[in-house]
Enzyme design. Structure first.
Site, PDB file in Angstrom:
ATOM      1  N   ASN A  10     -91.279  42.673  74.875  1.00 62.83           N
ATOM      2  CA  ASN A  10     -91.988  41.683  75.791  1.00 62.83           C
ATOM      3  C   ASN A  10     -91.680  42.210  77.030  1.00 62.83           C
ATOM      4  O   ASN A  10     -90.788  41.931  77.725  1.00 62.83           O
ATOM      5  CB  ASN A  10     -91.116  40.138  75.397  1.00 62.83           C
ATOM      6  CG  ASN A  10     -91.905  39.275  76.741  1.00 62.83           C
ATOM      7  OD1 ASN A  10     -92.857  39.447  77.175  1.00 62.83           O
ATOM      8  ND2 ASN A  10     -91.180  38.016  76.449  1.00 62.83           N
ATOM      9  N   TRP A  11     -92.914  42.792  77.472  1.00 65.29           N
ATOM     10  CA  TRP A  11     -92.855  43.365  79.022  1.00 65.29           C
ATOM     11  C   TRP A  11     -93.002  42.382  80.138  1.00 65.29           C
ATOM     12  O   TRP A  11     -92.569  42.731  81.170  1.00 65.29           O
ATOM     13  CB  TRP A  11     -93.801  44.468  79.077  1.00 65.29           C
ATOM     14  CG  TRP A  11     -93.669  45.648  78.520  1.00 65.29           C
ATOM     15  CD1 TRP A  11     -92.697  46.114  77.682  1.00 65.29           C
ATOM     16  CD2 TRP A  11     -94.635  46.649  78.627  1.00 65.29           C
ATOM     17  NE1 TRP A  11     -92.723  47.392  77.375  1.00 65.29           N
ATOM     18  CE2 TRP A  11     -93.964  47.711  77.852  1.00 65.29           C
ATOM     19  CE3 TRP A  11     -95.653  47.233  79.306  1.00 65.29           C
ATOM     20  CZ2 TRP A  11     -94.501  49.320  77.841  1.00 65.29           C
ATOM     21  CZ3 TRP A  11     -96.283  48.438  79.054  1.00 65.29           C
ATOM     22  CH2 TRP A  11     -95.771  49.564  78.315  1.00 65.29           C
ATOM     23  N   LYS A  12     -93.048  40.834  79.769  1.00 63.82           N
ATOM     24  CA  LYS A  12     -93.373  39.937  80.713  1.00 63.82           C
ATOM     25  C   LYS A  12     -94.453  40.393  81.892  1.00 63.82           C
ATOM     26  O   LYS A  12     -95.166  41.256  81.678  1.00 63.82           O
ATOM     27  CB  LYS A  12     -92.005  39.429  81.243  1.00 63.82           C
ATOM     28  CG  LYS A  12     -91.117  39.226  80.071  1.00 63.82           C
ATOM     29  CD  LYS A  12     -89.793  38.656  80.565  1.00 63.82           C
ATOM     30  CE  LYS A  12     -88.946  38.272  79.284  1.00 63.82           C
ATOM     31  NZ  LYS A  12     -87.678  37.565  79.558  1.00 63.82           N
ATOM     32  N   HIS A  95     -93.259  31.050  74.838  1.00 69.13           N
ATOM     33  CA  HIS A  95     -92.133  31.708  75.276  1.00 69.13           C
ATOM     34  C   HIS A  95     -91.121  30.742  76.265  1.00 69.13           C
ATOM     35  O   HIS A  95     -92.026  30.055  76.954  1.00 69.13           O
ATOM     36  CB  HIS A  95     -92.410  33.031  76.271  1.00 69.13           C
ATOM     37  CG  HIS A  95     -91.246  33.740  76.396  1.00 69.13           C
ATOM     38  ND1 HIS A  95     -90.581  33.301  77.554  1.00 69.13           N
ATOM     39  CD2 HIS A  95     -90.577  34.706  75.881  1.00 69.13           C
ATOM     40  CE1 HIS A  95     -89.372  34.308  77.755  1.00 69.13           C
ATOM     41  NE2 HIS A  95     -89.441  35.180  76.722  1.00 69.13           N
ATOM     42  N   GLU A  97     -90.411  30.917  79.015  1.00 71.78           N
ATOM     43  CA  GLU A  97     -90.938  30.849  80.589  1.00 71.78           C
ATOM     44  C   GLU A  97     -92.256  30.213  80.596  1.00 71.78           C
ATOM     45  O   GLU A  97     -92.414  29.744  81.712  1.00 71.78           O
ATOM     46  CB  GLU A  97     -91.051  32.497  81.049  1.00 71.78           C
ATOM     47  CG  GLU A  97     -89.545  33.105  81.101  1.00 71.78           C
ATOM     48  CD  GLU A  97     -89.284  34.569  80.754  1.00 71.78           C
ATOM     49  OE1 GLU A  97     -90.434  35.168  80.746  1.00 71.78           O
ATOM     50  OE2 GLU A  97     -88.255  35.188  80.688  1.00 71.78           O
ATOM     51  N   GLU A 165     -84.951  32.125  70.855  1.00 71.13           N
ATOM     52  CA  GLU A 165     -84.443  32.841  72.017  1.00 71.13           C
ATOM     53  C   GLU A 165     -83.570  31.633  72.710  1.00 71.13           C
ATOM     54  O   GLU A 165     -84.347  30.705  73.297  1.00 71.13           O
ATOM     55  CB  GLU A 165     -85.683  33.072  72.854  1.00 71.13           C
ATOM     56  CG  GLU A 165     -86.427  34.155  72.087  1.00 71.13           C
ATOM     57  CD  GLU A 165     -87.061  35.258  73.361  1.00 71.13           C
ATOM     58  OE1 GLU A 165     -86.877  36.372  73.060  1.00 71.13           O
ATOM     59  OE2 GLU A 165     -87.937  34.428  73.861  1.00 71.13           O
ATOM     60  N   GLY A 171     -82.291  37.184  79.645  1.00 68.63           N
ATOM     61  CA  GLY A 171     -82.332  37.790  80.951  1.00 68.63           C
ATOM     62  C   GLY A 171     -80.858  37.710  81.686  1.00 68.63           C
ATOM     63  O   GLY A 171     -80.588  37.984  82.882  1.00 68.63           O
ATOM     64  N   SER A 211     -81.392  39.019  75.625  1.00 72.95           N
ATOM     65  CA  SER A 211     -80.303  40.028  76.126  1.00 72.95           C
ATOM     66  C   SER A 211     -79.814  40.954  74.732  1.00 72.95           C
ATOM     67  O   SER A 211     -78.935  41.370  74.686  1.00 72.95           O
ATOM     68  CB  SER A 211     -78.998  39.460  76.658  1.00 72.95           C
ATOM     69  OG  SER A 211     -79.372  38.996  77.975  1.00 72.95           O
ATOM     70  N   GLY A 232     -86.746  41.775  75.804  1.00 71.35           N
ATOM     71  CA  GLY A 232     -87.398  41.783  77.132  1.00 71.35           C
ATOM     72  C   GLY A 232     -86.811  43.062  77.987  1.00 71.35           C
ATOM     73  O   GLY A 232     -87.551  44.081  77.901  1.00 71.35           O
ATOM     74  N   GLY A 233     -86.078  42.843  78.875  1.00 70.48           N
ATOM     75  CA  GLY A 233     -85.444  43.913  79.518  1.00 70.48           C
ATOM     76  C   GLY A 233     -85.367  45.382  78.992  1.00 70.48           C
ATOM     77  O   GLY A 233     -85.706  46.208  79.585  1.00 70.48           O
TER      78      GLY A 233
HETATM   79  P1  PGA Z   1     -84.355  39.774  77.520  1.00 71.76           P
HETATM   80  O1  PGA Z   1     -85.825  38.962  77.312  1.00 71.76           O
HETATM   81  O2  PGA Z   1     -84.147  40.412  76.294  1.00 71.76           O
HETATM   82  O3  PGA Z   1     -84.690  40.239  78.899  1.00 71.76           O
HETATM   83  O4  PGA Z   1     -83.197  38.655  77.493  1.00 71.76           O
HETATM   84  C1  PGA Z   1     -86.102  38.414  76.016  1.00 71.76           C
HETATM   85  C2  PGA Z   1     -87.252  37.630  76.016  1.00 71.76           C
HETATM   86  O5  PGA Z   1     -87.444  36.516  76.935  1.00 71.76           O
HETATM   87  O6  PGA Z   1     -88.192  37.479  75.172  1.00 71.76           O
END
Ligand code: PGA
Length: 248
Positions: A10-12, A95, A97, A165, A171, A211, A232-233
């Site tokens: 997930n590149w956000k 998600h 967010e 999640e 994050g 994470s 994500g990251g």
């Molecule tokens: P993260 O994000 O791996 O940076 O914690 C995961 C996500 O939000 O899908």
């Protein structure tokens, strides 16, 4: 019951065309031998260029959201038809967010999921509790509600991917322990089985997200009910290939 592992990035709101193309070009040879399904869910505007970059590889390009209407006055939104135009296969829905900053609720998650399925897109439906909810012992209640309302009226749950999640792990560098993730994902599967029957619940892929990285992926992937990761990251760098090759 064998479920094909699935690692999705997930590149956000990250990456330019040049940066994304460079990363995908470098990832391609590294993920050639992977046995899992692989997706990168990129910002909508990058979908055409990243699809081109990923051509001929196992990496499928996904989106991060989809609207429930066919078309119309919904400034800033993207329709399922638009995603299909570019051969998109996966779409992240709900998600945390989106829920936290953009007003997504279990009801809009439901509408988006139905729309995605109608259009043969595979929804990656995100669920998860906040730290407050976990500390108050409400994790199971929150998840049960997210599943019940988010997946209301869904006929074929096997076509959906769920991503568990925990909001406190996203994050933050604070991953759920292998046991915590397994236990919660097993609970999710149990709820799905109550809603849709054991046979179908056993065929739903449930990912862990929060994470997840090149170091902790092996332990998480070794858990019985964890079928993959939403990353994500670590999907913004070559570490993503290490995660995809977790079994090597
Ligand atoms: P993260 O994000 O791996 O940076 O914690 C995961 C996500 O939000 O899908």
């Amino acid at each position: 019951m064998s479920r094909k592992p699935f690692i999705a990035g997930n590149w956000k709101m990250n990456m330019t065309v040049a940066e994304g193309t460079k990363l995908i070009t470098e990832l391609k040879p590294l993920v050639k031998e992977a046995k899992c399904d692989i997706a990168l869910c990129v910002p909508a505007i990058l979908i055409p260029a990243m699809t081109k970059a990923a051509k001929g590889s196992k990496i499928k390009i996904g989106a991060q959201n989809v609207h429930w209407a066919e078309a119309g006055a919904y400034t800033g939104e993207i329709s399922a038809d638009m995603l299909k135009d570019y051969g998109v296969k996966y779409v992240i829905i709900g998600h945390s967010e989106r829920r936290q900053y953009f007003g997504d609720t279990n009801d809009t998650v439901n509408l988006r999921t139905i729309k995605a399925l109608e259009n043969e897109l595979t929804p990656i439906v995100c669920v998860g509790e906040t730290l407050e909810e976990r500390e108050a012992g409400k994790t199971e209640d929150v998840l049960a509600r997210q599943l019940e309302f988010g997946l209301f009226g869904i006929e074929d749950v096997k076509k959906i991917v769920i991503a568990y999640e925990p909001v406190w792990a996203i994050g933050t560098g604070k991953t759920a322990t292998d046991e915590q993730a397994q236990e919660t994902i097993a609970f999710i599967r149990k709820r799905l089985s109550k809603m849709f029957g054991l046979k179908d619940a056993n065929r739903v892929r449930i990912l862990y997200g929060g994470s997840m990285n090149a170091k902790n992926c092996k332990g998480l992937m070794a858990q019985h009910d964890i079928d993959g990761g939403l990353i994500g990251g670590a999907s913004l760098k070559l570490d993503f290939a290490t995660i995809v090759n977790y079994d090597k």
